[in-house]
Design a protein around this motif. Sequence first.
Motif, PDB file in Angstrom:
ATOM      1  N   GLY A  31     -22.493  11.115  12.324  1.00  0.00           N
ATOM      2  CA  GLY A  31     -21.989  11.346  10.972  1.00  0.00           C
ATOM      3  C   GLY A  31     -21.241  12.657  10.875  1.00  0.00           C
ATOM      4  O   GLY A  31     -20.249  12.881  11.566  1.00  0.00           O
ATOM      5  N   SER A  32     -21.726  13.559  10.041  1.00  0.00           N
ATOM      6  CA  SER A  32     -21.099  14.873   9.859  1.00  0.00           C
ATOM      7  C   SER A  32     -21.917  15.986  10.499  1.00  0.00           C
ATOM      8  O   SER A  32     -21.760  17.160  10.141  1.00  0.00           O
ATOM      9  N   THR A  33     -22.762  15.632  11.453  1.00  0.00           N
ATOM     10  CA  THR A  33     -23.629  16.621  12.102  1.00  0.00           C
ATOM     11  C   THR A  33     -23.368  16.673  13.600  1.00  0.00           C
ATOM     12  O   THR A  33     -23.392  15.644  14.286  1.00  0.00           O
ATOM     13  N   ARG A 328     -15.125  12.358  -3.922  1.00  0.00           N
ATOM     14  CA  ARG A 328     -15.449  13.580  -3.179  1.00  0.00           C
ATOM     15  C   ARG A 328     -14.282  14.563  -3.191  1.00  0.00           C
ATOM     16  O   ARG A 328     -14.483  15.780  -3.136  1.00  0.00           O
ATOM     17  N   SER A 329     -13.062  14.047  -3.292  1.00  0.00           N
ATOM     18  CA  SER A 329     -11.898  14.921  -3.408  1.00  0.00           C
ATOM     19  C   SER A 329     -11.963  15.733  -4.700  1.00  0.00           C
ATOM     20  O   SER A 329     -11.686  16.941  -4.703  1.00  0.00           O
ATOM     21  N   ILE A 400     -18.549  11.647   4.486  1.00  0.00           N
ATOM     22  CA  ILE A 400     -19.516  12.701   4.225  1.00  0.00           C
ATOM     23  C   ILE A 400     -20.204  12.451   2.887  1.00  0.00           C
ATOM     24  O   ILE A 400     -19.607  11.905   1.957  1.00  0.00           O
ATOM     25  N   SER A 401     -21.460  12.847   2.769  1.00  0.00           N
ATOM     26  CA  SER A 401     -22.184  12.685   1.505  1.00  0.00           C
ATOM     27  C   SER A 401     -21.889  13.866   0.576  1.00  0.00           C
ATOM     28  O   SER A 401     -21.453  14.940   1.027  1.00  0.00           O
ATOM     29  N   LEU A 406     -21.551  19.722  -0.521  1.00  0.00           N
ATOM     30  CA  LEU A 406     -22.002  20.883  -1.298  1.00  0.00           C
ATOM     31  C   LEU A 406     -22.717  21.900  -0.406  1.00  0.00           C
ATOM     32  O   LEU A 406     -22.580  23.118  -0.613  1.00  0.00           O
ATOM     33  N   LYS A 407     -23.456  21.420   0.576  1.00  0.00           N
ATOM     34  CA  LYS A 407     -24.118  22.336   1.511  1.00  0.00           C
ATOM     35  C   LYS A 407     -23.089  23.165   2.274  1.00  0.00           C
ATOM     36  O   LYS A 407     -23.235  24.392   2.420  1.00  0.00           O
TER      37      LYS A 407
END
Length: 422
Positions: A31-33, A328-329, A400-401, A406-407
């Motif tokens: 994913g994004s990690t 998300r944008s 991405i979530s 936000l993190k």
Amino acid sequence: MSDELEVFNRRESEVRGYVRAFPVVFDRAVGSTLVGEDGREYLDFFAGAGVLNYGHNNPLFTRALVEYLERDGIIHGLDMATSAKKAFIEAFERLVLEPRGLDHKLQFTGPTGANAVEAALKVARQATGRTNVVAFTNAFHGLSIGALAATGNSHYRGAAGITLDNITRLPYDGYLGADVDTLDLLEKMLDDPGSGVDLPAAVIVEAVQGEGGINVASAAWLRRLRAITAERGILLILDEIQAGVGRTGAFFAFEESGIVPDLVTVSKSISGSGLPMSLVLLRPEVDVWKPGAHTGTFRGNNLAFVSARAALENYWADTALVDGVAARSALLRAELEQIAAANPELGFVVRGRGLMYGLACDADRGLAGRISKQAFTRGLVIETSGAHDEVLKFLPALTISDDELLKGLAIVRESLAVALAE
């Protein structure tokens, strides 16, 4: 020099770049990690420079690839017909070309984006019988010689070792300020026999410049550019290598303008999985190639065709991905505007579309680099762009979530505070 990087420093060429900004040995990703060999996790706002629009090791693609390998599917096929290529072409036709009213043919080039640009420039020159090409300030089209000639950045151009010819450089939208339509100059130079500009074979442009600093061409500017080129028999090439495949919201970044380019270069995220793959889309009348006139040993990467088809069928058969990117944008833009408003003395400029944004700071051109460095120590991978690396570049996965987004933005805020304190 850390022990884990010793072999890279000892044996890998000095040309290596990203490992200097992100000095860790990465081992796994999902994913994004990203996960380092030591087990530390990093949030990814880089996405392989735009290659991983659907995230790392997307299980939808991994499953398709494993199944294909287990049945002994063709892996390398040059430009021969294979079932994997056939299925990709059919999916691309059904899910990308036909819904957008495009009749373009597909050319499978060597697997780098630069090779797609080289092919587009070559066929444009063959189709028109002309040699000159117009490219724009802050453009990035690749680092092989033809593509590099169209690239603007002096850092890259200086490595060529030879003169870079047959390109006329003109100002991109906004280059001379918001009140100046830079196409006035293009039109004047094309029509004035005293300008010294030869009628070009093509104009090559990015609808959103990535490496050049997240500069966005307006829809009106692109429409006028299309009209100028069409009226004069000049081919229009849209370089969608970084800004395409959903990165700016729609599948193509040029879609917002409603134009139809003559040629389109596509690479980076087209395979979905990160496997190398590049395409040139060309209108049938531009397809003047003789058989074998532009080859490449790895233009038949069938594993890439498999994951590319899976990406199209899972993400482009409905609007769920596009709708998610839009949401998300809006979140990303609002957060970046808040950061800019909270630091008025820095004169931050927020620019971009979709999930391709930049936070630019001309007042302190080293700030973006310092933020990136601090962010990495806090577990966020984020790069810079622009002629002076003055733009902090946000390029997260389209999947991405909100929580991950936000993190990462919280890390950016913290890193900005530390960088300013330095």
